[in-house]
Design a protein around this motif. Structure first.
Motif, PDB file in Angstrom:
ATOM      1  N   ARG A   5       0.852  -1.187   0.000  1.00  0.00           N
ATOM      2  CA  ARG A   5       0.000   0.000   0.000  1.00  0.00           C
ATOM      3  C   ARG A   5       0.892   1.242   0.000  1.00  0.00           C
ATOM      4  NH1 ARG A   5      -5.334   1.796   1.632  1.00  0.00           N
ATOM      5  NH2 ARG A   5      -5.057   3.375   3.241  1.00  0.00           N
ATOM      6  N   GLY A   6       0.455   2.297  -0.698  1.00  0.00           N
ATOM      7  CA  GLY A   6       1.249   3.527  -0.759  1.00  0.00           C
ATOM      8  C   GLY A   6       1.317   4.218   0.602  1.00  0.00           C
ATOM      9  N   ASN A   7       2.298   5.100   0.755  1.00  0.00           N
ATOM     10  CA  ASN A   7       2.422   5.895   1.980  1.00  0.00           C
ATOM     11  C   ASN A   7       1.637   7.186   1.828  1.00  0.00           C
ATOM     12  OD1 ASN A   7       4.503   4.346   3.468  1.00  0.00           O
ATOM     13  ND2 ASN A   7       5.753   4.858   1.673  1.00  0.00           N
ATOM     14  N   LEU A   8       1.061   7.634   2.942  1.00  0.00           N
ATOM     15  CA  LEU A   8       0.353   8.913   2.935  1.00  0.00           C
ATOM     16  C   LEU A   8       1.216   9.963   3.641  1.00  0.00           C
ATOM     17  CD1 LEU A   8      -2.348  10.307   2.210  1.00  0.00           C
ATOM     18  CD2 LEU A   8      -3.137   9.756   4.518  1.00  0.00           C
ATOM     19  N   PHE A   9       1.399  11.120   2.984  1.00  0.00           N
ATOM     20  CA  PHE A   9       2.191  12.221   3.541  1.00  0.00           C
ATOM     21  C   PHE A   9       1.339  13.476   3.634  1.00  0.00           C
ATOM     22  CE2 PHE A   9       5.140   9.500   1.256  1.00  0.00           C
ATOM     23  CZ  PHE A   9       6.200   9.366   2.142  1.00  0.00           C
ATOM     24  N   ILE A  10       1.632  14.295   4.640  1.00  0.00           N
ATOM     25  CA  ILE A  10       0.991  15.609   4.729  1.00  0.00           C
ATOM     26  C   ILE A  10       2.083  16.666   4.703  1.00  0.00           C
ATOM     27  CG2 ILE A  10      -0.266  17.219   6.225  1.00  0.00           C
ATOM     28  CD1 ILE A  10      -1.798  14.869   7.342  1.00  0.00           C
ATOM     29  N   LEU A  11       1.854  17.712   3.913  1.00  0.00           N
ATOM     30  CA  LEU A  11       2.745  18.863   3.901  1.00  0.00           C
ATOM     31  C   LEU A  11       1.920  20.069   4.344  1.00  0.00           C
ATOM     32  CD1 LEU A  11       5.681  19.041   3.021  1.00  0.00           C
ATOM     33  CD2 LEU A  11       4.919  19.803   0.792  1.00  0.00           C
ATOM     34  N   SER A  12       2.352  20.716   5.426  1.00  0.00           N
ATOM     35  CA  SER A  12       1.662  21.917   5.900  1.00  0.00           C
ATOM     36  C   SER A  12       2.673  23.035   6.072  1.00  0.00           C
ATOM     37  CB  SER A  12       0.998  21.675   7.259  1.00  0.00           C
ATOM     38  OG  SER A  12      -0.121  20.849   7.124  1.00  0.00           O
ATOM     39  N   VAL A 118       0.389   8.046   9.044  1.00  0.00           N
ATOM     40  CA  VAL A 118       0.688   9.144   8.113  1.00  0.00           C
ATOM     41  C   VAL A 118       2.000   9.839   8.514  1.00  0.00           C
ATOM     42  CG1 VAL A 118      -0.689  10.842   9.434  1.00  0.00           C
ATOM     43  CG2 VAL A 118      -0.300  11.202   6.992  1.00  0.00           C
ATOM     44  N   LYS A 119       2.792  10.230   7.501  1.00  0.00           N
ATOM     45  CA  LYS A 119       4.051  10.950   7.775  1.00  0.00           C
ATOM     46  C   LYS A 119       3.784  12.424   7.519  1.00  0.00           C
ATOM     47  CE  LYS A 119       6.152   6.827   7.411  1.00  0.00           C
ATOM     48  NZ  LYS A 119       4.905   6.076   7.227  1.00  0.00           N
ATOM     49  N   THR A 120       4.044  13.258   8.528  1.00  0.00           N
ATOM     50  CA  THR A 120       3.670  14.661   8.402  1.00  0.00           C
ATOM     51  C   THR A 120       4.900  15.571   8.398  1.00  0.00           C
ATOM     52  OG1 THR A 120       3.380  14.901  10.799  1.00  0.00           O
ATOM     53  CG2 THR A 120       1.466  14.209   9.543  1.00  0.00           C
ATOM     54  N   VAL A 121       4.872  16.549   7.510  1.00  0.00           N
ATOM     55  CA  VAL A 121       6.024  17.440   7.309  1.00  0.00           C
ATOM     56  C   VAL A 121       5.550  18.883   7.397  1.00  0.00           C
ATOM     57  CG1 VAL A 121       7.927  18.055   5.757  1.00  0.00           C
ATOM     58  CG2 VAL A 121       6.948  15.742   5.654  1.00  0.00           C
ATOM     59  N   PHE A 122       6.283  19.703   8.156  1.00  0.00           N
ATOM     60  CA  PHE A 122       5.942  21.125   8.231  1.00  0.00           C
ATOM     61  C   PHE A 122       7.053  21.930   7.563  1.00  0.00           C
ATOM     62  CE2 PHE A 122       4.855  25.234   9.907  1.00  0.00           C
ATOM     63  CZ  PHE A 122       3.466  25.164  10.022  1.00  0.00           C
ATOM     64  N   ILE A 123       6.656  22.871   6.705  1.00  0.00           N
ATOM     65  CA  ILE A 123       7.623  23.722   6.009  1.00  0.00           C
ATOM     66  C   ILE A 123       7.638  25.095   6.666  1.00  0.00           C
ATOM     67  CG2 ILE A 123       8.288  24.729   3.771  1.00  0.00           C
ATOM     68  CD1 ILE A 123       8.160  21.713   3.620  1.00  0.00           C
ATOM     69  N   TYR A 160       3.872  23.848  14.315  1.00  0.00           N
ATOM     70  CA  TYR A 160       4.957  23.068  13.693  1.00  0.00           C
ATOM     71  C   TYR A 160       5.340  21.830  14.496  1.00  0.00           C
ATOM     72  CZ  TYR A 160       8.473  24.355  17.098  1.00  0.00           C
ATOM     73  OH  TYR A 160       9.176  24.453  18.261  1.00  0.00           O
ATOM     74  N   ASP A 161       5.223  21.921  15.853  1.00  0.00           N
ATOM     75  CA  ASP A 161       5.716  20.805  16.665  1.00  0.00           C
ATOM     76  C   ASP A 161       4.741  19.633  16.770  1.00  0.00           C
ATOM     77  OD1 ASP A 161       3.949  22.108  18.271  1.00  0.00           O
ATOM     78  OD2 ASP A 161       5.267  22.255  20.019  1.00  0.00           O
ATOM     79  N   GLU A 162       3.604  19.720  16.033  1.00  0.00           N
ATOM     80  CA  GLU A 162       2.708  18.557  15.963  1.00  0.00           C
ATOM     81  C   GLU A 162       3.122  17.628  14.815  1.00  0.00           C
ATOM     82  OE1 GLU A 162      -1.357  20.032  15.600  1.00  0.00           O
ATOM     83  OE2 GLU A 162      -0.963  21.548  17.126  1.00  0.00           O
ATOM     84  N   PHE A 163       4.151  18.056  14.057  1.00  0.00           N
ATOM     85  CA  PHE A 163       4.525  17.317  12.842  1.00  0.00           C
ATOM     86  C   PHE A 163       5.769  16.448  13.064  1.00  0.00           C
ATOM     87  CE2 PHE A 163       1.543  20.402  11.623  1.00  0.00           C
ATOM     88  CZ  PHE A 163       0.970  19.980  10.437  1.00  0.00           C
ATOM     89  N   ASP A 164       5.905  15.383  12.264  1.00  0.00           N
ATOM     90  CA  ASP A 164       7.042  14.464  12.424  1.00  0.00           C
ATOM     91  C   ASP A 164       8.351  15.096  11.965  1.00  0.00           C
ATOM     92  OD1 ASP A 164       5.311  12.339  13.164  1.00  0.00           O
ATOM     93  OD2 ASP A 164       4.868  11.942  11.052  1.00  0.00           O
ATOM     94  N   TYR A 165       8.299  15.895  10.898  1.00  0.00           N
ATOM     95  CA  TYR A 165       9.505  16.473  10.293  1.00  0.00           C
ATOM     96  C   TYR A 165       9.305  17.962  10.063  1.00  0.00           C
ATOM     97  CZ  TYR A 165      10.315  11.559   9.066  1.00  0.00           C
ATOM     98  OH  TYR A 165      10.470  10.207   9.103  1.00  0.00           O
TER      99      TYR A 165
END
Ligand code: GDP
Ligand code: ADP
Ligand code: 5GP
Length: 207
Positions: A5-12, A118-123, A160-165
């Motif tokens: 199964r594919g991975n799900l990512f979030i970018l915020s 889910v892998k979550t990333v904050f920019i 930002y600190d709720e995100f994995d990266y």
């Protein structure tokens, strides 16, 4: 090879930090990734096409979709509604395709509750003045809209600190490379590799 199964990512990120540009560049470099096309009630910017950047709908249409239970998550951002339909992600993930969601922190919370893997990333932008500069350079929003987005940037960034990266988008190529590494690392997780290389592992462990 077994299908995984594919991975799900979030970018915020605060508006203008570079989410859309980074996702677009990532899709050009890596195969097997799609970006989910959200529904929104905001008006299209110049150059935005219905069905490509967003599904542009009226408030009534959006509310009807909420009532039908079509959304995986939805939120109100800058006085507009935004939402990810279930259909936008499930088909792709089931086909083994990685999916990126460009959504705000409220949506990220909902998705985390539904899919903890889910892998979550904050920019983050490199500075406040650079963020304002980028919103102006993009040249697609009115001064009023830019002022509202700058005013929102602090509260958005405070999550930002709720995100994995966390990635600081100063030099674009560096930020893109960092994002790519997150995607590649997710693909190499043991569970995915086990499924992908079942025959190899069986062979290596055979008597
Ligand atoms: P941008 O910030 O310049 O990319 O401007 P947009 O108008 O494209 O997006 C506005 C905000 O809505 C951003 O914080 C997005 O992350 C968020 N957003 C967009 N689509 C969705 C969605 O489907 N669900 C949620 N929850 N938020 C969304
Ligand atoms: P978001 O989707 O987060 O609102 P965009 O991807 O639309 O942000 O980027 C906002 C503007 O900043 C765009 O004009 C984009 O070309 C520019 N931009 C993005 N990343 C960088 C960077 N690292 N350096 C300079 N400009 C950038
Ligand atoms: P824009 O109007 O500039 O395209 O997007 C504004 C914000 O809405 C961005 O921060 C973007 O990430 C967020 N956004 C876009 N689509 C969605 C969505 O489907 N769900 C949520 N929760 N946020 C979204």
């Amino acid at each position: 090879m077994t299908m995984t199964r594919g991975n799900l990512f979030i970018l915020s990120a605060p508006s203008g930090a570079g989410k859309s540009s980074l996702i677009k560049a990532l899709l050009d470099k890596q195969a097997n990734i799609k970006v989910s096309v959200s529904h929104t009630t905001r008006s299209p910017r110049p150059g935005e096409n219905n069905g490509e950047h967003y599904h542009f709908v009226s408030v009534d249409e959006f509310k009807a979709l909420i009532d039908k239970g079509d959304f995986f998550e939805w939120a109100q951002v800058f006085e507009n509604y935004y939402g990810t339909s279930k259909q936008a992600i499930e088909d792709q993930l089931n086909k083994g395709i990685d999916v990126f969601l460009d959504i705000d922190w409220q949506g990220a919370r909902q998705v985390r509750a539904l899919m903890p893997e889910v892998k979550t990333v904050f920019i983050l932008p490199p500075s406040q003045s650079e963020l304002e500069q980028r919103l102006n350079n993009r040249g697609q929003d009115s001064q009023e809209v830019i002022a509202a987005r700058m005013a929102e940037a602090k509260s958005e960034s405070s999550h930002y600190d709720e995100f994995d990266y966390v990635i600081v988008n100063d030099n674009f190529d560096t930020a893109l490379c960092e994002l790519e590494h997150i995607v590649v690392a997710a693909r190499l997780q043991t569970k995915a590799q086990q499924a992908r290389h079942k025959a190899l592992i069986a062979d290596l462990l055979a008597d």
